[in-house]
Design a protein around this motif. Structure first.
Motif, PDB file in Angstrom:
ATOM      1  N   ILE A   5       0.798  -1.220   0.060  1.00  0.00           N
ATOM      2  CA  ILE A   5       0.156  -0.046  -0.055  1.00  0.00           C
ATOM      3  C   ILE A   5       0.860   1.212   0.028  1.00  0.00           C
ATOM      4  O   ILE A   5       0.609   2.264  -0.531  1.00  0.00           O
ATOM      5  CB  ILE A   5      -0.969   0.139   1.174  1.00  0.00           C
ATOM      6  CG1 ILE A   5      -2.194   1.272   0.999  1.00  0.00           C
ATOM      7  CG2 ILE A   5      -0.258   0.091   2.515  1.00  0.00           C
ATOM      8  CD1 ILE A   5      -3.225   0.841   0.130  1.00  0.00           C
ATOM      9  N   GLN A   6       1.889   1.185   0.668  1.00  0.00           N
ATOM     10  CA  GLN A   6       3.078   2.222   0.795  1.00  0.00           C
ATOM     11  C   GLN A   6       3.342   2.620  -0.742  1.00  0.00           C
ATOM     12  O   GLN A   6       3.656   3.802  -0.997  1.00  0.00           O
ATOM     13  CB  GLN A   6       3.888   2.222   1.669  1.00  0.00           C
ATOM     14  CG  GLN A   6       3.828   2.140   3.078  1.00  0.00           C
ATOM     15  CD  GLN A   6       2.768   3.592   3.657  1.00  0.00           C
ATOM     16  OE1 GLN A   6       3.177   4.463   3.019  1.00  0.00           O
ATOM     17  NE2 GLN A   6       2.030   3.440   4.372  1.00  0.00           N
ATOM     18  N   ASP A   7       3.931   1.576  -1.655  1.00  0.00           N
ATOM     19  CA  ASP A   7       4.454   1.699  -2.788  1.00  0.00           C
ATOM     20  C   ASP A   7       3.263   2.771  -3.667  1.00  0.00           C
ATOM     21  O   ASP A   7       3.546   3.277  -4.486  1.00  0.00           O
ATOM     22  CB  ASP A   7       4.761   0.511  -3.413  1.00  0.00           C
ATOM     23  CG  ASP A   7       5.815  -0.163  -2.481  1.00  0.00           C
ATOM     24  OD1 ASP A   7       6.751   0.596  -2.130  1.00  0.00           O
ATOM     25  OD2 ASP A   7       6.001  -1.408  -2.788  1.00  0.00           O
ATOM     26  N   LYS A  22       1.216   7.249  -6.463  1.00  0.00           N
ATOM     27  CA  LYS A  22       0.205   8.326  -6.607  1.00  0.00           C
ATOM     28  C   LYS A  22       0.806   9.693  -6.516  1.00  0.00           C
ATOM     29  O   LYS A  22       0.531  10.572  -7.108  1.00  0.00           O
ATOM     30  CB  LYS A  22      -1.073   7.915  -5.772  1.00  0.00           C
ATOM     31  CG  LYS A  22      -1.882   7.220  -6.326  1.00  0.00           C
ATOM     32  CD  LYS A  22      -3.028   6.909  -5.560  1.00  0.00           C
ATOM     33  CE  LYS A  22      -4.080   5.817  -6.559  1.00  0.00           C
ATOM     34  NZ  LYS A  22      -5.578   5.700  -5.759  1.00  0.00           N
ATOM     35  N   LYS A  23       1.499   9.944  -5.519  1.00  0.00           N
ATOM     36  CA  LYS A  23       2.032  11.109  -5.157  1.00  0.00           C
ATOM     37  C   LYS A  23       2.979  11.807  -6.165  1.00  0.00           C
ATOM     38  O   LYS A  23       2.791  12.792  -6.410  1.00  0.00           O
ATOM     39  CB  LYS A  23       2.884  11.120  -3.607  1.00  0.00           C
ATOM     40  CG  LYS A  23       1.926  11.075  -2.520  1.00  0.00           C
ATOM     41  CD  LYS A  23       2.946  11.160  -1.348  1.00  0.00           C
ATOM     42  CE  LYS A  23       2.053  11.007   0.018  1.00  0.00           C
ATOM     43  NZ  LYS A  23       2.999  10.800   1.302  1.00  0.00           N
ATOM     44  N   GLN A  24       3.720  10.548  -6.544  1.00  0.00           N
ATOM     45  CA  GLN A  24       4.760  10.861  -7.664  1.00  0.00           C
ATOM     46  C   GLN A  24       3.979  11.268  -9.091  1.00  0.00           C
ATOM     47  O   GLN A  24       4.527  12.417  -9.701  1.00  0.00           O
ATOM     48  CB  GLN A  24       5.658   9.820  -7.783  1.00  0.00           C
ATOM     49  CG  GLN A  24       6.793   9.430  -6.781  1.00  0.00           C
ATOM     50  CD  GLN A  24       7.838   8.442  -7.013  1.00  0.00           C
ATOM     51  OE1 GLN A  24       7.453   7.528  -8.149  1.00  0.00           O
ATOM     52  NE2 GLN A  24       8.718   8.126  -6.157  1.00  0.00           N
ATOM     53  N   TRP A  25       2.808  10.663  -9.332  1.00  0.00           N
ATOM     54  CA  TRP A  25       2.340  10.932 -10.559  1.00  0.00           C
ATOM     55  C   TRP A  25       1.454  12.284 -10.503  1.00  0.00           C
ATOM     56  O   TRP A  25       1.517  13.003 -11.380  1.00  0.00           O
ATOM     57  CB  TRP A  25       1.114   9.776 -10.674  1.00  0.00           C
ATOM     58  CG  TRP A  25       0.247   9.990 -12.031  1.00  0.00           C
ATOM     59  CD1 TRP A  25      -0.851  10.485 -12.047  1.00  0.00           C
ATOM     60  CD2 TRP A  25       0.928   9.818 -13.307  1.00  0.00           C
ATOM     61  NE1 TRP A  25      -1.160  10.440 -13.257  1.00  0.00           N
ATOM     62  CE2 TRP A  25      -0.071  10.223 -14.140  1.00  0.00           C
ATOM     63  CE3 TRP A  25       2.099   9.612 -13.987  1.00  0.00           C
ATOM     64  CZ2 TRP A  25       0.050  10.277 -15.648  1.00  0.00           C
ATOM     65  CZ3 TRP A  25       2.399   9.345 -15.253  1.00  0.00           C
ATOM     66  CH2 TRP A  25       1.257   9.804 -15.964  1.00  0.00           C
ATOM     67  N   ARG A  26       0.927  12.633  -9.345  1.00  0.00           N
ATOM     68  CA  ARG A  26       0.307  13.887  -9.039  1.00  0.00           C
ATOM     69  C   ARG A  26       1.417  15.003  -9.316  1.00  0.00           C
ATOM     70  O   ARG A  26       1.212  16.025  -9.829  1.00  0.00           O
ATOM     71  CB  ARG A  26      -0.498  13.943  -7.656  1.00  0.00           C
ATOM     72  CG  ARG A  26      -1.692  13.089  -7.707  1.00  0.00           C
ATOM     73  CD  ARG A  26      -2.421  13.197  -6.379  1.00  0.00           C
ATOM     74  NE  ARG A  26      -3.711  12.471  -6.423  1.00  0.00           N
ATOM     75  CZ  ARG A  26      -3.804  11.568  -5.481  1.00  0.00           C
ATOM     76  NH1 ARG A  26      -3.216  11.394  -4.375  1.00  0.00           N
ATOM     77  NH2 ARG A  26      -4.985  10.707  -5.414  1.00  0.00           N
TER      78      ARG A  26
END
Length: 108
Positions: free
Chosen positions: A3-5, A10-14
């Motif tokens: 889940i952390q990955d 998602k943070k990186q994509w945003r």
């Protein structure tokens, strides 16, 4: 993949998409076409690699130099994309191998 990955991805994509939205509108349109093209036929390691972020960096340099997006990539977006991934294995290659029945592809 934990889940952390997923959360980190998602943070990186945003953050990546925020960089895209900071580009001028014509650059954003071309980037979205490139992204669509790569998601359709792109290289296997597209999301793991730095191809898309490298394109945003390249576009950022073009904006800083005052160039239009078509001055950077030319008039044919697909040809530009093909040149970027010409030595990479793509999902289209895997599909072609599977329908030809080449050993070690679809049977795995």
């Amino acid at each position: 993949m934990g889940i952390q990955d997923i959360i980190e991805g998602k943070k990186q994509w945003r953050a990546h998409m925020a960089r895209v939205k900071a580009l001028p509108p014509d650059y954003q349109i071309v980037y979205k076409e490139i992204q669509r093209y790569f998601f359709k036929v792109g290289p296997i390691d597209l999301l793991d690699g730095s191809l898309l972020s490298g394109i945003v960096d390249f576009f950022g340099e073009g904006v800083a130099a005052g160039k239009g997006v078509l001055e950077l990539i030319g008039n044919d977006v697909a040809a530009f994309c093909d040149d970027l991934v010409k030595d990479s294995r793509t999902y289209a290659d895997i599909y072609q191998e599977s329908i030809r029945g080449e050993p070690g592809t679809a049977e795995k």
